[in-house]
Design a protein around this motif. Structure first.
Motif, PDB file in Angstrom:
ATOM      1  N   ARG A  69      -6.527  -7.196   2.813  1.00 52.28           N
ATOM      2  CA  ARG A  69      -5.877  -8.082   3.785  1.00 52.28           C
ATOM      3  C   ARG A  69      -4.910  -9.014   3.078  1.00 52.28           C
ATOM      4  O   ARG A  69      -5.199  -9.532   2.001  1.00 52.28           O
ATOM      5  CB  ARG A  69      -6.914  -8.929   4.522  1.00 52.28           C
ATOM      6  N   LEU A  70      -3.772  -9.221   3.724  1.00 55.98           N
ATOM      7  CA  LEU A  70      -2.816 -10.214   3.257  1.00 55.98           C
ATOM      8  C   LEU A  70      -3.338 -11.593   3.641  1.00 55.98           C
ATOM      9  O   LEU A  70      -4.219 -11.698   4.494  1.00 55.98           O
ATOM     10  CB  LEU A  70      -1.439  -9.977   3.892  1.00 55.98           C
ATOM     11  N   PRO A  71      -2.776 -12.661   3.047  1.00 54.54           N
ATOM     12  CA  PRO A  71      -3.248 -14.012   3.403  1.00 54.54           C
ATOM     13  C   PRO A  71      -3.227 -14.286   4.910  1.00 54.54           C
ATOM     14  O   PRO A  71      -4.098 -14.980   5.416  1.00 54.54           O
ATOM     15  CB  PRO A  71      -2.271 -14.921   2.653  1.00 54.54           C
ATOM     16  N   GLY A  72      -2.277 -13.713   5.640  1.00 54.80           N
ATOM     17  CA  GLY A  72      -2.201 -13.946   7.082  1.00 54.80           C
ATOM     18  C   GLY A  72      -3.156 -13.103   7.905  1.00 54.80           C
ATOM     19  O   GLY A  72      -3.223 -13.240   9.123  1.00 54.80           O
ATOM     20  N   ALA A 139       6.639 -10.218  -0.996  1.00 55.44           N
ATOM     21  CA  ALA A 139       5.909 -11.050  -1.957  1.00 55.44           C
ATOM     22  C   ALA A 139       4.410 -11.030  -1.649  1.00 55.44           C
ATOM     23  O   ALA A 139       3.585 -10.921  -2.561  1.00 55.44           O
ATOM     24  CB  ALA A 139       6.451 -12.475  -1.934  1.00 55.44           C
ATOM     25  N   GLU A 140       4.047 -11.123  -0.366  1.00 51.46           N
ATOM     26  CA  GLU A 140       2.632 -11.079   0.013  1.00 51.46           C
ATOM     27  C   GLU A 140       2.012  -9.716  -0.294  1.00 51.46           C
ATOM     28  O   GLU A 140       0.861  -9.640  -0.748  1.00 51.46           O
ATOM     29  CB  GLU A 140       2.465 -11.398   1.500  1.00 51.46           C
ATOM     30  N   GLN A 142       2.984  -7.588  -2.658  1.00 50.40           N
ATOM     31  CA  GLN A 142       2.826  -7.468  -4.107  1.00 50.40           C
ATOM     32  C   GLN A 142       1.655  -8.308  -4.610  1.00 50.40           C
ATOM     33  O   GLN A 142       0.882  -7.858  -5.466  1.00 50.40           O
ATOM     34  CB  GLN A 142       4.125  -7.874  -4.820  1.00 50.40           C
ATOM     35  N   GLN A 143       1.512  -9.519  -4.085  1.00 53.17           N
ATOM     36  CA  GLN A 143       0.396 -10.375  -4.481  1.00 53.17           C
ATOM     37  C   GLN A 143      -0.932  -9.694  -4.148  1.00 53.17           C
ATOM     38  O   GLN A 143      -1.850  -9.648  -4.970  1.00 53.17           O
ATOM     39  CB  GLN A 143       0.488 -11.717  -3.762  1.00 53.17           C
ATOM     40  N   THR A 144      -1.021  -9.138  -2.948  1.00 54.85           N
ATOM     41  CA  THR A 144      -2.248  -8.467  -2.524  1.00 54.85           C
ATOM     42  C   THR A 144      -2.516  -7.232  -3.373  1.00 54.85           C
ATOM     43  O   THR A 144      -3.671  -6.959  -3.732  1.00 54.85           O
ATOM     44  CB  THR A 144      -2.163  -8.100  -1.021  1.00 54.85           C
ATOM     45  N   ASN A 145      -1.464  -6.501  -3.723  1.00 53.79           N
ATOM     46  CA  ASN A 145      -1.630  -5.319  -4.586  1.00 53.79           C
ATOM     47  C   ASN A 145      -2.263  -5.690  -5.924  1.00 53.79           C
ATOM     48  O   ASN A 145      -3.073  -4.938  -6.464  1.00 53.79           O
ATOM     49  CB  ASN A 145      -0.288  -4.627  -4.831  1.00 53.79           C
TER      50      ASN A 145
END
Length: 152
Positions: A69-72, A139-140, A142-145
């Protein structure tokens, strides 16, 4: 292994498979009495082992995309779909803006004058917020990856 690392490995395996396929095809036929520069059977076996590695890796990547899951709160699968649709919108709008801003060279007033139906600046007003959404979403993703462990 992190999902981002698995994605890098997937890209490497896909490139390797494409290269092996090309080398295999180039070495399948030779002039009578000649030898191929590389053994086609070795190339085929290597290609098949790369495909087997992809066969093991791809389902794990897909499971990670469904679970992470992404931050959102969006799943990675939903985020990737949203990114693809943003890319489609941006591609169409950018092409339309480029077409609308083309200058027509007329050599005399008797030539047909071509004008843009939608001004390029109006199209650009649509592009800018979509491009920002795309950058932020990327960006989200890539961060989650980089934070997501690849499932077994």
């Amino acid at each position: 292994m992190k999902l981002a690392e698995a994605l890098i490995e997937r890209a490497d395996l896909q490139k390797r498979a494409a290269q092996l396929e090309e080398r295999l095809v180039r070495n399948l036929q030779v002039q009578e009495g000649e030898l191929p520069s590389e053994d086609p059977l070795e190339l085929l076996n290597e290609l098949l082992s790369v495909v087997t590695a992809l066969e093991l890796l791809l389902p794990r990547i897909h499971r990670a995309n469904l679970e992470a899951r992404l931050p959102g709160g969006l799943s990675l699968t939903e985020a990737l779909t949203r990114r693809d649709l943003l890319d489609l919108r941006l591609k169409v709008l950018r092409r339309a803006a480029a077409t609308a801003s083309e200058r027509q060279n007329r050599y005399s007033n008797s030539e047909v004058k071509i004008v843009a139906v939608i001004p390029a600046r109006e199209l650009q007003r649509l592009i800018d917020p979509l491009a920002k959404q795309r950058r932020e979403l990327e960006a989200e993703i890539q961060q989650t990856n980089w934070l997501t462990e690849l499932p077994e």
